[in-house]
Design an enzyme around this catalytic site. Structure first.
Site, PDB file in Angstrom:
ATOM      1  N   CYS A  87     -31.383   4.815  40.196  1.00  0.00           N
ATOM      2  CA  CYS A  87     -30.700   4.113  39.101  1.00  0.00           C
ATOM      3  C   CYS A  87     -29.941   5.126  38.270  1.00  0.00           C
ATOM      4  O   CYS A  87     -30.455   6.219  38.018  1.00  0.00           O
ATOM      5  CB  CYS A  87     -31.744   3.404  38.247  1.00  0.00           C
ATOM      6  SG  CYS A  87     -31.062   2.541  36.830  1.00  0.00           S
ATOM      7  N   LEU A  88     -28.736   4.771  37.843  1.00  0.00           N
ATOM      8  CA  LEU A  88     -27.946   5.690  37.016  1.00  0.00           C
ATOM      9  C   LEU A  88     -28.644   5.968  35.681  1.00  0.00           C
ATOM     10  O   LEU A  88     -28.347   6.951  35.020  1.00  0.00           O
ATOM     11  CB  LEU A  88     -26.540   5.123  36.768  1.00  0.00           C
ATOM     12  CG  LEU A  88     -25.646   5.016  38.009  1.00  0.00           C
ATOM     13  CD1 LEU A  88     -24.297   4.413  37.629  1.00  0.00           C
ATOM     14  CD2 LEU A  88     -25.452   6.367  38.681  1.00  0.00           C
ATOM     15  N   GLN A 114     -26.865  -1.029  30.437  1.00  0.00           N
ATOM     16  CA  GLN A 114     -26.917   0.418  30.664  1.00  0.00           C
ATOM     17  C   GLN A 114     -25.865   1.183  29.873  1.00  0.00           C
ATOM     18  O   GLN A 114     -26.001   2.383  29.654  1.00  0.00           O
ATOM     19  CB  GLN A 114     -26.746   0.735  32.160  1.00  0.00           C
ATOM     20  CG  GLN A 114     -27.913   0.257  33.010  1.00  0.00           C
ATOM     21  CD  GLN A 114     -27.648   0.539  34.483  1.00  0.00           C
ATOM     22  OE1 GLN A 114     -27.062  -0.290  35.162  1.00  0.00           O
ATOM     23  NE2 GLN A 114     -28.071   1.686  34.959  1.00  0.00           N
ATOM     24  N   GLY A 160     -24.087  -0.028  41.480  1.00  0.00           N
ATOM     25  CA  GLY A 160     -24.232  -1.153  40.558  1.00  0.00           C
ATOM     26  C   GLY A 160     -24.394  -0.647  39.141  1.00  0.00           C
ATOM     27  O   GLY A 160     -24.870   0.469  38.928  1.00  0.00           O
ATOM     28  N   HIS A 168     -32.001  -5.325  35.003  1.00  0.00           N
ATOM     29  CA  HIS A 168     -31.505  -4.630  33.804  1.00  0.00           C
ATOM     30  C   HIS A 168     -31.188  -5.623  32.692  1.00  0.00           C
ATOM     31  O   HIS A 168     -31.381  -5.320  31.514  1.00  0.00           O
ATOM     32  CB  HIS A 168     -30.221  -3.853  34.124  1.00  0.00           C
ATOM     33  CG  HIS A 168     -30.455  -2.515  34.756  1.00  0.00           C
ATOM     34  ND1 HIS A 168     -31.156  -1.502  34.144  1.00  0.00           N
ATOM     35  CD2 HIS A 168     -30.059  -2.014  35.953  1.00  0.00           C
ATOM     36  CE1 HIS A 168     -31.176  -0.427  34.940  1.00  0.00           C
ATOM     37  NE2 HIS A 168     -30.521  -0.722  36.044  1.00  0.00           N
ATOM     38  N   HIS A 212     -31.766  -5.588  41.508  1.00  0.00           N
ATOM     39  CA  HIS A 212     -31.958  -4.420  40.638  1.00  0.00           C
ATOM     40  C   HIS A 212     -31.125  -4.564  39.354  1.00  0.00           C
ATOM     41  O   HIS A 212     -31.624  -4.360  38.250  1.00  0.00           O
ATOM     42  CB  HIS A 212     -31.557  -3.161  41.424  1.00  0.00           C
ATOM     43  CG  HIS A 212     -31.574  -1.884  40.642  1.00  0.00           C
ATOM     44  ND1 HIS A 212     -32.377  -0.816  40.974  1.00  0.00           N
ATOM     45  CD2 HIS A 212     -30.860  -1.491  39.549  1.00  0.00           C
ATOM     46  CE1 HIS A 212     -32.168   0.168  40.101  1.00  0.00           C
ATOM     47  NE2 HIS A 212     -31.246  -0.216  39.233  1.00  0.00           N
ATOM     48  N   GLU A 213     -29.856  -4.956  39.520  1.00  0.00           N
ATOM     49  CA  GLU A 213     -28.972  -5.073  38.352  1.00  0.00           C
ATOM     50  C   GLU A 213     -29.382  -6.226  37.440  1.00  0.00           C
ATOM     51  O   GLU A 213     -29.313  -6.115  36.215  1.00  0.00           O
ATOM     52  CB  GLU A 213     -27.512  -5.251  38.791  1.00  0.00           C
ATOM     53  CG  GLU A 213     -26.924  -4.080  39.569  1.00  0.00           C
ATOM     54  CD  GLU A 213     -27.173  -2.734  38.913  1.00  0.00           C
ATOM     55  OE1 GLU A 213     -27.131  -2.639  37.678  1.00  0.00           O
ATOM     56  OE2 GLU A 213     -27.429  -1.764  39.646  1.00  0.00           O
TER      57      GLU A 213
HETATM   58 NI    NI Z   1     -30.206   0.624  37.622  1.00  0.00          NI
END
Ligand code: NI
Length: 172
Positions: A96-97, A51, A46, A142, A138-139
């Site tokens: 998470c990225l 991000q 995701g 963000h 989660h997304e």
């Molecule tokens: Ni994330």
């Protein structure tokens, strides 16, 4: 298509709130394409526009991101998404990225109902459970400037953030 830079903690952009998308144009479609490409490259499931430094309510998800055979991939794009129903509770390990080399168990709703728009601006509804539900929650966090580590108990959170900030300074 182009690869985008994924910002990582403690970059302040990750604390910003995304704004609603109003124009469903070619630029939006291109951004979604680039985000998917970046997510596949980084091997995430995701990615939220925040991000990559774009404050738009846009999220891409693909649970089959790791498939080498790209015909098996299942890219999903959510514009202006919001959760209208949550039920149950589940705890699972998240990463998470934007949070390098750290994973933790986080509590989320087990299943959700989501309203969003597609890239053409058409309103859509979907229900999700399991990993898809967790990933979407989660997304969507963000888009509110929230990282999964913000859900940790406060003392642990402080410790983890301090360590991650130190790692980021050393890497810079
Ligand atoms: Ni994330």
């Amino acid at each position: 298509m182009a690869l985008l830079t994924v910002h990582s903690f403690p970059d302040p952009v990750l604390k910003q709130k995304a704004l609603p998308v109003k124009e469903f144009d070619e630029k939006l479609a291109e951004l979604a394409d680039n985000m998917l490409e970046t997510m596949y490259e980084e091997r995430g499931i995701g990615l939220a526009a925040v991000q990559v430094g774009v404050l738009k309510q846009l999220v891409v998800v693909d649970l089959k991101s790791g498939e080498e055979d790209i015909s098996l991939r299942e890219p999903r794009v959510f514009v202006n998404p919001h959760i209208v129903e949550r039920s149950g509770e589940t705890i699972s390990e998240e990463g998470c990225l934007s949070v390098i080399e750290y994973r933790a168990e986080i509590k989320r709703a087990e299943s959700i109902k989501l309203e969003f728009q597609d890239l053409q601006g058409e309103p859509r509804t979907m229900e999700a459970e399991g990993l898809l539900s967790i990933c979407i929650q989660h997304e969507l966090d963000h888009l509110q400037g929230i990282l999964f580590i913000d859900h940790l108990p406060i003392l642990k959170q402080k410790m983890v953030k301090k360590r991650l900030a130190k790692l980021a300074r050393e890497a810079a």
